[in-house]
Design a protein around this motif. Structure first.
Motif, PDB file in Angstrom:
ATOM      1  N   ALA A  96       9.147  -3.025   6.088  1.00  0.00           N
ATOM      2  CA  ALA A  96       8.598  -1.645   5.806  1.00  0.00           C
ATOM      3  C   ALA A  96       8.631  -1.084   7.203  1.00  0.00           C
ATOM      4  CB  ALA A  96       6.827  -1.850   5.379  1.00  0.00           C
ATOM      5  N   SER A 127       7.106   4.289   1.300  1.00  0.00           N
ATOM      6  CA  SER A 127       6.190   3.698   0.023  1.00  0.00           C
ATOM      7  C   SER A 127       5.171   2.281   0.299  1.00  0.00           C
ATOM      8  CB  SER A 127       6.759   3.418  -1.055  1.00  0.00           C
ATOM      9  OG  SER A 127       7.493   3.214  -1.758  1.00  0.00           O
ATOM     10  N   LEU A 128       6.230   2.110   0.401  1.00  0.00           N
ATOM     11  CA  LEU A 128       6.154   0.594   1.278  1.00  0.00           C
ATOM     12  C   LEU A 128       5.165   0.060   2.478  1.00  0.00           C
ATOM     13  CD1 LEU A 128       7.082  -2.554   0.429  1.00  0.00           C
ATOM     14  CD2 LEU A 128       8.700  -2.378   1.691  1.00  0.00           C
ATOM     15  N   VAL A 130       2.866   2.988   3.121  1.00  0.00           N
ATOM     16  CA  VAL A 130       1.485   2.934   3.294  1.00  0.00           C
ATOM     17  C   VAL A 130       1.174   1.628   1.970  1.00  0.00           C
ATOM     18  CG1 VAL A 130       0.401   4.514   1.488  1.00  0.00           C
ATOM     19  CG2 VAL A 130       2.087   5.480   2.819  1.00  0.00           C
ATOM     20  N   MET A 131       1.860   0.769   1.185  1.00  0.00           N
ATOM     21  CA  MET A 131       1.450  -0.041   0.430  1.00  0.00           C
ATOM     22  C   MET A 131       0.878  -1.255   1.356  1.00  0.00           C
ATOM     23  SD  MET A 131       2.872   0.212  -3.257  1.00  0.00           S
ATOM     24  CE  MET A 131       4.505   0.896  -2.549  1.00  0.00           C
ATOM     25  N   THR A 132       1.338  -1.454   2.017  1.00  0.00           N
ATOM     26  CA  THR A 132       1.813  -2.194   3.465  1.00  0.00           C
ATOM     27  C   THR A 132      -0.236  -2.367   4.176  1.00  0.00           C
ATOM     28  OG1 THR A 132       3.853  -3.342   3.477  1.00  0.00           O
ATOM     29  CG2 THR A 132       2.846  -4.045   4.905  1.00  0.00           C
ATOM     30  N   SER A 133      -0.319  -1.173   4.481  1.00  0.00           N
ATOM     31  CA  SER A 133      -1.155  -0.310   5.302  1.00  0.00           C
ATOM     32  C   SER A 133      -2.184  -1.033   3.853  1.00  0.00           C
ATOM     33  CB  SER A 133      -0.372   0.552   5.178  1.00  0.00           C
ATOM     34  OG  SER A 133       0.241   0.973   6.388  1.00  0.00           O
ATOM     35  N   LEU A 134      -2.820  -0.597   2.940  1.00  0.00           N
ATOM     36  CA  LEU A 134      -3.488  -0.925   2.407  1.00  0.00           C
ATOM     37  C   LEU A 134      -4.068  -1.911   2.051  1.00  0.00           C
ATOM     38  CD1 LEU A 134      -2.937   1.726  -0.436  1.00  0.00           C
ATOM     39  CD2 LEU A 134      -4.276   1.543   0.892  1.00  0.00           C
ATOM     40  N   LEU A 135      -2.755  -2.863   2.157  1.00  0.00           N
ATOM     41  CA  LEU A 135      -2.679  -4.464   1.885  1.00  0.00           C
ATOM     42  C   LEU A 135      -3.542  -4.741   3.779  1.00  0.00           C
ATOM     43  CD1 LEU A 135      -2.350  -7.280   0.355  1.00  0.00           C
ATOM     44  CD2 LEU A 135      -0.550  -7.145   1.586  1.00  0.00           C
ATOM     45  N   ILE A 161      -1.819   5.598   7.504  1.00  0.00           N
ATOM     46  CA  ILE A 161      -1.339   6.199   5.902  1.00  0.00           C
ATOM     47  C   ILE A 161      -1.808   7.646   6.174  1.00  0.00           C
ATOM     48  CG2 ILE A 161      -2.347   6.440   3.685  1.00  0.00           C
ATOM     49  CD1 ILE A 161      -3.526   3.099   3.962  1.00  0.00           C
TER      50      ILE A 161
END
Length: 172
Positions: A96, A127-128, A130-135, A161
């Motif tokens: 990411a 986008s990756l 942000v998704m990795t931060s959510l994970l 994010i």
């Protein structure tokens, strides 16, 4: 005659030195201006990439001393599940960060492109992150929310994010 030759050579050397230093000075001004433009346009993206690295470090520090089997502390065989999740998070996070860095470099090249194209490129490359931060938030809140580094890492993931959302290109 010899004195005249030395005098003109000295003047030529002096002029060459002045031209050379003036050219270097002009080149350094151009590079400095380009660096300032880059930093003004993309400082929130660069800050989000840096803070993501700090959050990954906090994730690792929060989970490095987790017991292998929380229900039986004398059982020390195997790897804790949360460490496996953090290792996966770090691997995905490395990709990411590379993609977000590549997105910043590509965004400098497409500064004159259309607004929709800039937004599509931004979303594709960030986008990756942000998704990795959510994970990361999910892993930290699910397993190790009782440590200082876990709370700090979760807060930094939220900041990442927020910085990515703030740095979306605007239609000017």
């Amino acid at each position: 005659m010899a004195i005249l030759k030395r005098a003109t050579l000295g003047v030529v050397k002096c002029e060459m030195r002045w031209i050379f230093t003036k050219e270097l000075y002009c080149n350094s001004l151009v590079l400095k201006r380009a660096w300032n433009i880059l930093m003004n346009l993309f400082k929130t993206s660069i800050a989000s990439i840096f803070l993501f690295g700090v959050a990954c470090f906090c994730s690792f520090m929060a989970t490095h001393d987790v017991a292998e089997n929380p229900s039986n502390l004398s059982d020390t065989t195997g790897v804790p599940a949360v460490m496996t999740y953090v290792a996966i998070l770090l691997c995905i996070g490395f990709v990411a960060v590379l993609m977000a860095s590549l997105g910043v470099l590509i965004s400098t090249r497409i500064a004159t492109a259309s607004y929709k194209f800039k937004v599509i490129v931004f979303l594709l490359f960030n986008s990756l992150l942000v998704m990795t931060s959510l994970l990361g938030i999910l892993i930290l809140s699910g397993y190790t929310l009782d440590t200082f580094f876990s709370v700090l890492g979760g807060a930094i993931y939220v900041m990442v994010i927020a910085l990515v959302v703030i740095s979306v290109p605007r239609n000017v």
